[in-house]
Design an enzyme around this catalytic site. Sequence first.
Site, PDB file in Angstrom:
ATOM      1  N   GLU A  90       0.818  -1.208   0.000  1.00  0.00           N
ATOM      2  CA  GLU A  90       0.000   0.000   0.000  1.00  0.00           C
ATOM      3  C   GLU A  90       0.854   1.262   0.000  1.00  0.00           C
ATOM      4  O   GLU A  90       1.948   1.284   0.562  1.00  0.00           O
ATOM      5  CB  GLU A  90      -0.903   0.035   1.234  1.00  0.00           C
ATOM      6  N   CYS A 103       3.166   8.342   1.458  1.00  0.00           N
ATOM      7  CA  CYS A 103       3.575   7.400   2.487  1.00  0.00           C
ATOM      8  C   CYS A 103       3.781   6.062   1.793  1.00  0.00           C
ATOM      9  O   CYS A 103       2.854   5.538   1.152  1.00  0.00           O
ATOM     10  CB  CYS A 103       2.496   7.299   3.561  1.00  0.00           C
ATOM     11  N   CYS A 110       4.975  -7.267   7.759  1.00  0.00           N
ATOM     12  CA  CYS A 110       5.919  -6.772   8.773  1.00  0.00           C
ATOM     13  C   CYS A 110       6.046  -7.809   9.875  1.00  0.00           C
ATOM     14  O   CYS A 110       5.054  -8.442  10.258  1.00  0.00           O
ATOM     15  CB  CYS A 110       5.413  -5.443   9.346  1.00  0.00           C
ATOM     16  N   CYS A 114       3.811  -5.088  16.268  1.00  0.00           N
ATOM     17  CA  CYS A 114       3.140  -4.052  17.066  1.00  0.00           C
ATOM     18  C   CYS A 114       1.638  -4.327  17.047  1.00  0.00           C
ATOM     19  O   CYS A 114       1.022  -4.413  15.975  1.00  0.00           O
ATOM     20  CB  CYS A 114       3.442  -2.665  16.512  1.00  0.00           C
ATOM     21  N   CYS A 117      -1.310  -2.316  15.051  1.00  0.00           N
ATOM     22  CA  CYS A 117      -1.065  -2.036  13.632  1.00  0.00           C
ATOM     23  C   CYS A 117      -1.562  -3.180  12.761  1.00  0.00           C
ATOM     24  O   CYS A 117      -1.215  -4.349  12.989  1.00  0.00           O
ATOM     25  CB  CYS A 117       0.437  -1.819  13.420  1.00  0.00           C
ATOM     26  N   GLY A 157       5.638  -2.360   6.781  1.00  0.00           N
ATOM     27  CA  GLY A 157       7.004  -2.804   6.991  1.00  0.00           C
ATOM     28  C   GLY A 157       7.811  -1.873   7.878  1.00  0.00           C
ATOM     29  O   GLY A 157       7.419  -0.726   8.141  1.00  0.00           O
ATOM     30  N   GLU A 158       8.914  -2.380   8.361  1.00  0.00           N
ATOM     31  CA  GLU A 158       9.881  -1.619   9.163  1.00  0.00           C
ATOM     32  C   GLU A 158      11.068  -1.290   8.264  1.00  0.00           C
ATOM     33  O   GLU A 158      11.834  -2.175   7.880  1.00  0.00           O
ATOM     34  CB  GLU A 158      10.315  -2.453  10.365  1.00  0.00           C
ATOM     35  N   SER A 189      10.446   6.272   9.343  1.00  0.00           N
ATOM     36  CA  SER A 189       9.890   5.864  10.634  1.00  0.00           C
ATOM     37  C   SER A 189      10.403   4.489  11.036  1.00  0.00           C
ATOM     38  O   SER A 189      10.469   3.573  10.211  1.00  0.00           O
ATOM     39  CB  SER A 189       8.356   5.836  10.556  1.00  0.00           C
ATOM     40  N   SER A 212       8.752   5.432  16.488  1.00  0.00           N
ATOM     41  CA  SER A 212       7.456   4.992  17.022  1.00  0.00           C
ATOM     42  C   SER A 212       7.645   4.616  18.486  1.00  0.00           C
ATOM     43  O   SER A 212       7.998   3.482  18.799  1.00  0.00           O
ATOM     44  CB  SER A 212       6.923   3.818  16.206  1.00  0.00           C
ATOM     45  N   LEU A 213       7.395   5.558  19.357  1.00  0.00           N
ATOM     46  CA  LEU A 213       7.619   5.338  20.786  1.00  0.00           C
ATOM     47  C   LEU A 213       6.363   4.756  21.438  1.00  0.00           C
ATOM     48  O   LEU A 213       6.402   3.693  22.041  1.00  0.00           O
ATOM     49  CB  LEU A 213       8.023   6.652  21.450  1.00  0.00           C
ATOM     50  N   HIS A 214       5.258   5.482  21.373  1.00  0.00           N
ATOM     51  CA  HIS A 214       3.916   5.009  21.732  1.00  0.00           C
ATOM     52  C   HIS A 214       3.706   4.688  23.207  1.00  0.00           C
ATOM     53  O   HIS A 214       2.604   4.252  23.585  1.00  0.00           O
ATOM     54  CB  HIS A 214       3.510   3.794  20.891  1.00  0.00           C
ATOM     55  N   ASN A 288      -5.931   4.171  15.086  1.00  0.00           N
ATOM     56  CA  ASN A 288      -6.912   3.705  14.117  1.00  0.00           C
ATOM     57  C   ASN A 288      -7.469   2.364  14.577  1.00  0.00           C
ATOM     58  O   ASN A 288      -6.702   1.417  14.780  1.00  0.00           O
ATOM     59  CB  ASN A 288      -6.251   3.526  12.736  1.00  0.00           C
ATOM     60  N   CYS A 331      -2.254   2.357   6.937  1.00  0.00           N
ATOM     61  CA  CYS A 331      -1.673   1.260   6.159  1.00  0.00           C
ATOM     62  C   CYS A 331      -2.015  -0.109   6.722  1.00  0.00           C
ATOM     63  O   CYS A 331      -2.139  -0.291   7.922  1.00  0.00           O
ATOM     64  CB  CYS A 331      -0.156   1.423   6.076  1.00  0.00           C
TER      65      CYS A 331
END
Length: 342
Positions: A90, A103, A110, A114, A117, A157-158, A189, A212-214, A288, A331
């Site tokens: 995507e 993006c 991935c 996480c 996601c 993906g990372e 990211s 990406s701390l979160h 999301n 995504c």
Amino acid sequence: MIDLKDLEYHELQTFLTEQGEPKFRAKQIFSWLYKGVEHFSEMTNLSKQTRERLEQVCFVSTLKIRKKLVSEIDGTVKYLFELEDGNCIESVVMRYKHGLSICISSQVGCRMGCNFCASTIGGRLRNLTTGEIINQIIFAQKDLGERISNVVMMGIGEPLDNYENVVRFLKNVNHPEGLGIGYRHISLSTCGLVDKIRQLAEEDFPITLSVSLHAPNNEIRNSMMPVNQKYPVEELLAACRDYLEKTGRRISFEYALIHGVNDRDRDARELAQRLRGMLCHINLIPVNPVKERNYQKGTEQEIRRFQKLLTDLGMNATVRRELGSDISASCGQLRKQSMEEA
């Protein structure tokens, strides 16, 4: 056979001279590749003999638009691109006053896991090649008929888990004979691969690093992000501070606000304490909803309260504008739907 888009400019020069072509041919071909030609026959300033010879030893990769959604709210465009092996990824094009931003994805799936996601559902199938990463920009531009000026590597993906191909991509997308997108218009990211953050710092690309701390602590982050088991918050932030010292570039910390999990007043205070003194920006992202997960976002009032508490504590914090809400622009969801339909 070699996909020419996988080669850096100097590598393309070497490859062509090995094929008996003059060195200047690289500039011609590199330019054609990033204009989006799909066949050697479109490279009209090359002789027929040269084109036929190249077809025997290399190829030009392409993408196919499997599905395209356009937001009626803000014009955001979401693409489900089909790769040449049938896998799908995507990309999302967003419209801002300063131009178009895309993006893009770096992997098919991935493996970071996480749990807020959609991209991680089903795991990672494979890395994208350099050509497949850059094709997302090329073919979105071709479809829209407009130039894309900003790139965000925050799709499926990372990126740092596909390090070598991503570094090649960064060099090629910035090259003046390619797309010529400035490094300062590129954001990458990562969920926090500490060893790769340190390696990236040595590359000295003046890009924006988004982490990406979160979560403000290991207890919460462990419950959300498996990567924290290997690289805990303290180790991750130490790498970020070293990255800042090396590059002088402000870091953006992504923080997905999840109701009742990481959006309490004490979470804001602890987050501010963790990041105090760093040249950084906190990008608050209302989570999301994903049907396979039970995370929910808070109310607008709760989100703004969290932001205000951070700013009152001296932090630079903003709430990310939600784009493409009517087309599920986050995504992973469109690809997952296509897999279920297959």
